[in-house]
Design a protein around this motif. Structure first.
Motif, PDB file in Angstrom:
ATOM      1  N   THR A 203       0.812  -1.220   0.000  1.00 44.00           N
ATOM      2  CA  THR A 203       0.000   0.000   0.000  1.00 44.00           C
ATOM      3  C   THR A 203       0.841   1.264   0.000  1.00 44.00           C
ATOM      4  O   THR A 203       0.399   2.311  -0.455  1.00 44.00           O
ATOM      5  CB  THR A 203      -0.922   0.032   1.235  1.00 44.00           C
ATOM      6  OG1 THR A 203      -0.108   0.147   2.418  1.00 44.00           O
ATOM      7  CG2 THR A 203      -1.786  -1.216   1.317  1.00 44.00           C
ATOM      8  N   GLY A 204       2.037   1.190   0.580  1.00 49.39           N
ATOM      9  CA  GLY A 204       2.849   2.387   0.781  1.00 49.39           C
ATOM     10  C   GLY A 204       2.570   3.071   2.093  1.00 49.39           C
ATOM     11  O   GLY A 204       3.182   4.091   2.421  1.00 49.39           O
ATOM     12  N   TYR A 205       1.649   2.505   2.881  1.00 51.91           N
ATOM     13  CA  TYR A 205       1.308   3.067   4.186  1.00 51.91           C
ATOM     14  C   TYR A 205       1.786   2.163   5.333  1.00 51.91           C
ATOM     15  O   TYR A 205       1.481   2.428   6.495  1.00 51.91           O
ATOM     16  CB  TYR A 205      -0.206   3.278   4.300  1.00 51.91           C
ATOM     17  CG  TYR A 205      -0.798   4.051   3.136  1.00 51.91           C
ATOM     18  CD1 TYR A 205      -0.250   5.273   2.737  1.00 51.91           C
ATOM     19  CD2 TYR A 205      -1.886   3.559   2.430  1.00 51.91           C
ATOM     20  CE1 TYR A 205      -0.781   5.980   1.661  1.00 51.91           C
ATOM     21  CE2 TYR A 205      -2.426   4.261   1.361  1.00 51.91           C
ATOM     22  CZ  TYR A 205      -1.876   5.467   0.975  1.00 51.91           C
ATOM     23  OH  TYR A 205      -2.405   6.158  -0.091  1.00 51.91           O
ATOM     24  N   GLN A 252      -1.944  10.814   2.453  1.00 51.54           N
ATOM     25  CA  GLN A 252      -3.025  10.506   3.396  1.00 51.54           C
ATOM     26  C   GLN A 252      -3.359  11.662   4.316  1.00 51.54           C
ATOM     27  O   GLN A 252      -4.450  11.717   4.875  1.00 51.54           O
ATOM     28  CB  GLN A 252      -2.630   9.311   4.272  1.00 51.54           C
ATOM     29  CG  GLN A 252      -2.749   7.955   3.626  1.00 51.54           C
ATOM     30  CD  GLN A 252      -2.595   6.839   4.644  1.00 51.54           C
ATOM     31  OE1 GLN A 252      -1.639   6.821   5.417  1.00 51.54           O
ATOM     32  NE2 GLN A 252      -3.533   5.916   4.658  1.00 51.54           N
ATOM     33  N   GLU A 253      -2.398  12.577   4.513  1.00 52.68           N
ATOM     34  CA  GLU A 253      -2.560  13.617   5.536  1.00 52.68           C
ATOM     35  C   GLU A 253      -2.611  15.016   4.941  1.00 52.68           C
ATOM     36  O   GLU A 253      -2.200  15.975   5.587  1.00 52.68           O
ATOM     37  CB  GLU A 253      -1.409  13.519   6.545  1.00 52.68           C
ATOM     38  CG  GLU A 253      -1.265  12.165   7.211  1.00 52.68           C
ATOM     39  CD  GLU A 253      -2.452  11.823   8.101  1.00 52.68           C
ATOM     40  OE1 GLU A 253      -3.118  12.760   8.572  1.00 52.68           O
ATOM     41  OE2 GLU A 253      -2.695  10.623   8.320  1.00 52.68           O
ATOM     42  N   GLY A 254      -3.081  15.141   3.706  1.00 56.44           N
ATOM     43  CA  GLY A 254      -3.211  16.463   3.107  1.00 56.44           C
ATOM     44  C   GLY A 254      -1.973  16.955   2.389  1.00 56.44           C
ATOM     45  O   GLY A 254      -1.941  18.101   1.923  1.00 56.44           O
ATOM     46  N   SER A 259       5.483   8.664   1.266  1.00 52.18           N
ATOM     47  CA  SER A 259       6.730   7.987   0.930  1.00 52.18           C
ATOM     48  C   SER A 259       7.177   7.018   2.023  1.00 52.18           C
ATOM     49  O   SER A 259       6.899   7.216   3.208  1.00 52.18           O
ATOM     50  CB  SER A 259       7.845   9.014   0.691  1.00 52.18           C
ATOM     51  OG  SER A 259       8.208   9.651   1.911  1.00 52.18           O
ATOM     52  N   ARG A 260       7.882   5.983   1.575  1.00 52.78           N
ATOM     53  CA  ARG A 260       8.598   5.055   2.445  1.00 52.78           C
ATOM     54  C   ARG A 260       9.954   4.820   1.793  1.00 52.78           C
ATOM     55  O   ARG A 260      10.033   4.283   0.695  1.00 52.78           O
ATOM     56  CB  ARG A 260       7.856   3.731   2.613  1.00 52.78           C
ATOM     57  CG  ARG A 260       6.498   3.840   3.301  1.00 52.78           C
ATOM     58  CD  ARG A 260       6.649   4.191   4.768  1.00 52.78           C
ATOM     59  NE  ARG A 260       5.374   4.174   5.482  1.00 52.78           N
ATOM     60  CZ  ARG A 260       4.584   5.228   5.641  1.00 52.78           C
ATOM     61  NH1 ARG A 260       4.922   6.389   5.085  1.00 52.78           N
ATOM     62  NH2 ARG A 260       3.466   5.146   6.321  1.00 52.78           N
ATOM     63  N   THR A 310       6.927   9.621   9.984  1.00 49.81           N
ATOM     64  CA  THR A 310       6.831  10.419  11.211  1.00 49.81           C
ATOM     65  C   THR A 310       6.405  11.854  10.957  1.00 49.81           C
ATOM     66  O   THR A 310       6.562  12.709  11.823  1.00 49.81           O
ATOM     67  CB  THR A 310       8.179  10.403  11.976  1.00 49.81           C
ATOM     68  OG1 THR A 310       9.224  10.823  11.091  1.00 49.81           O
ATOM     69  CG2 THR A 310       8.491   9.021  12.515  1.00 49.81           C
ATOM     70  N   GLY A 311       5.860  12.141   9.780  1.00 49.60           N
ATOM     71  CA  GLY A 311       5.404  13.504   9.528  1.00 49.60           C
ATOM     72  C   GLY A 311       5.435  13.848   8.058  1.00 49.60           C
ATOM     73  O   GLY A 311       5.037  13.049   7.214  1.00 49.60           O
TER      74      GLY A 311
END
Length: 377
Positions: A203-205, A252-254, A259-260, A310-311
């Motif tokens: 998923t990348g999440y 996901q957070e706007g 990324s990972r 982490t952000g």
């Protein structure tokens, strides 16, 4: 001096305080950080790639730079020092360190330092807050991955495209296929292979812990990395920390993209500074793996928010349209830094004797080599 730079931590040395011989210098750095050992128990390293880093700083002879900065990644569990990449997080501490060591004069409340990044032969302009006698570390700037607030460090990268690979798109293509997987190979200050996580069945999440435990995924990523290294003009990258491998997904957070990143075999808790610049740049290139996942604003000046575990990391890109496509003029971003410790790192003389004998140099007689090689580390 031990410093936190961005979301990394490392030892900052004056170049003249280290041996000029590269083999001896690397042995000093390995001994100082405690490598090779997964705990780095016999050195000051933090047993993680993000906390086993070194900055080597000197006055520059270049007319367009004040300071030369050589970055060294001290590999945690191998007797190896890698100077092939640079590090934008450790870069955040270079200007304050240069001020602290008297290499650059304080200009008032704000001091500009022009830094030549030796590893990639590119330039960065850092603007830091200063006061009488040195750099200022307290302030109100916050960055993801670092608790609390501190003084801002503004970094503007100039002419970083192709700094390691020779071209922004070193393969000549915005999209390639390696092992049956679509990839974008890009270098805007850091060589990165960008992959849509969905093309690897993820998923990348996922969390860093999940990805680090995913042995089949890591094996597949490494296979792609080794082949990409050759295509990106980096040669055999088996023992190199570049290119970085970044899985991307819709934000996901706007932000603009999620990324990972693997550095290169461990999932980064955040994302490296220049790695973020390269990923953000990929977002604005039509047809790239990142472009199909991202949402970016219109206009020549774009603020691209790269989400990470982490952000987020915001990169301001100044772009222009050319007959060949989108060109990136500059990239600017915010980091912070803090001085943690100033003193001497003690290196056993026997660590140097083997190197000295190899080079027919009279062996050290001191029990501690700090007097010989490290100086005011």
């Amino acid at each position: 001096m031990m410093m936190r730079g961005g979301t990394s931590k490392g030892a900052y040395f004056l170049k003249d305080d280290l041996p000029a011989d590269v083999a001896m210098r690397d042995r000093v750095l390995l001994a100082a950080m405690g490598s090779p050992d997964p705990r780095q128990i016999d050195g000051v390293g933090g047993a993680h790639p993000l906390t086993s880093k070194v900055a080597i700083v000197s006055r520059s002879s270049r007319p367009d730079a004040d300071i030369d900065y050589l970055f060294a990644q001290v590999v945690v569990n191998e007797a190896r020092v890698d100077v092939s990449p640079t590090c934008g997080n450790i870069l955040a501490g270079v200007a304050p360190f240069a001020v602290e060591r008297g290499l650059v004069p304080v200009e008032g409340n704000s001091t500009r330092v022009r830094i030549f990044m030796v590893n990639t032969e590119s330039l960065c302009e850092a603007r830091i807050e200063t006061e009488a006698g040195g750099a200022r570390y307290d302030g109100e700037a916050r960055i993801s991955g670092v608790p609390g607030e501190s003084a801002p460090v503004l970094l503007t990268f100039l002419h970083t495209a192709g700094s390691s690979c020779g071209a922004l798109l070193p393969t000549g293509n915005v999209l390639d296929t390696i092992d049956g997987v679509p990839v974008t190979c890009i270098d805007n200050g850091m060589p990165v292979v960008v992959i849509d996580a969905r093309d690897l069945g993820r998923t990348g999440y996922e969390s860093c812990a999940e990805l680090n435990a995913d042995t089949p995924l890591k094996a597949r990523i490494e296979s792609i990395r080794l082949k990409a290294g050759v295509l990106m003009n980096l040669g055999d990258v088996t023992r190199s920390v570049v290119p970085k491998m970044t899985l991307v997904a819709p934000a996901q957070e706007g932000g603009s993209i999620c990324s990972r990143t693997f550095i290169p075999h461990v999932c980064h808790e955040a994302i490296g500074v220049l790695g973020a610049v390269s990923v953000a740049t990929a977002c604005v290139l039509p047809g790239s793996t990142a472009a199909r996942c991202s949402t970016v604003p219109e206009g020549d000046r774009k603020l691209v928010s790269v989400e990470h575990p982490t952000g987020e990391f915001s990169v301001e890109l100044e772009t222009r349209k050319t007959p060949e496509g989108i060109a990136v003029q500059s990239a600017a971003l915010l980091r912070s830094t803090r001085a943690l410790f100033d003193g001497h790192i003690l290196v056993p003389a026997k660590m140097l004797e083997r190197v000295q004998s190899e080079h027919d140099v009279e062996p050290a007689t001191n029990s501690v080599a700090a007097d010989i090689a490290v100086g005011n580390a």
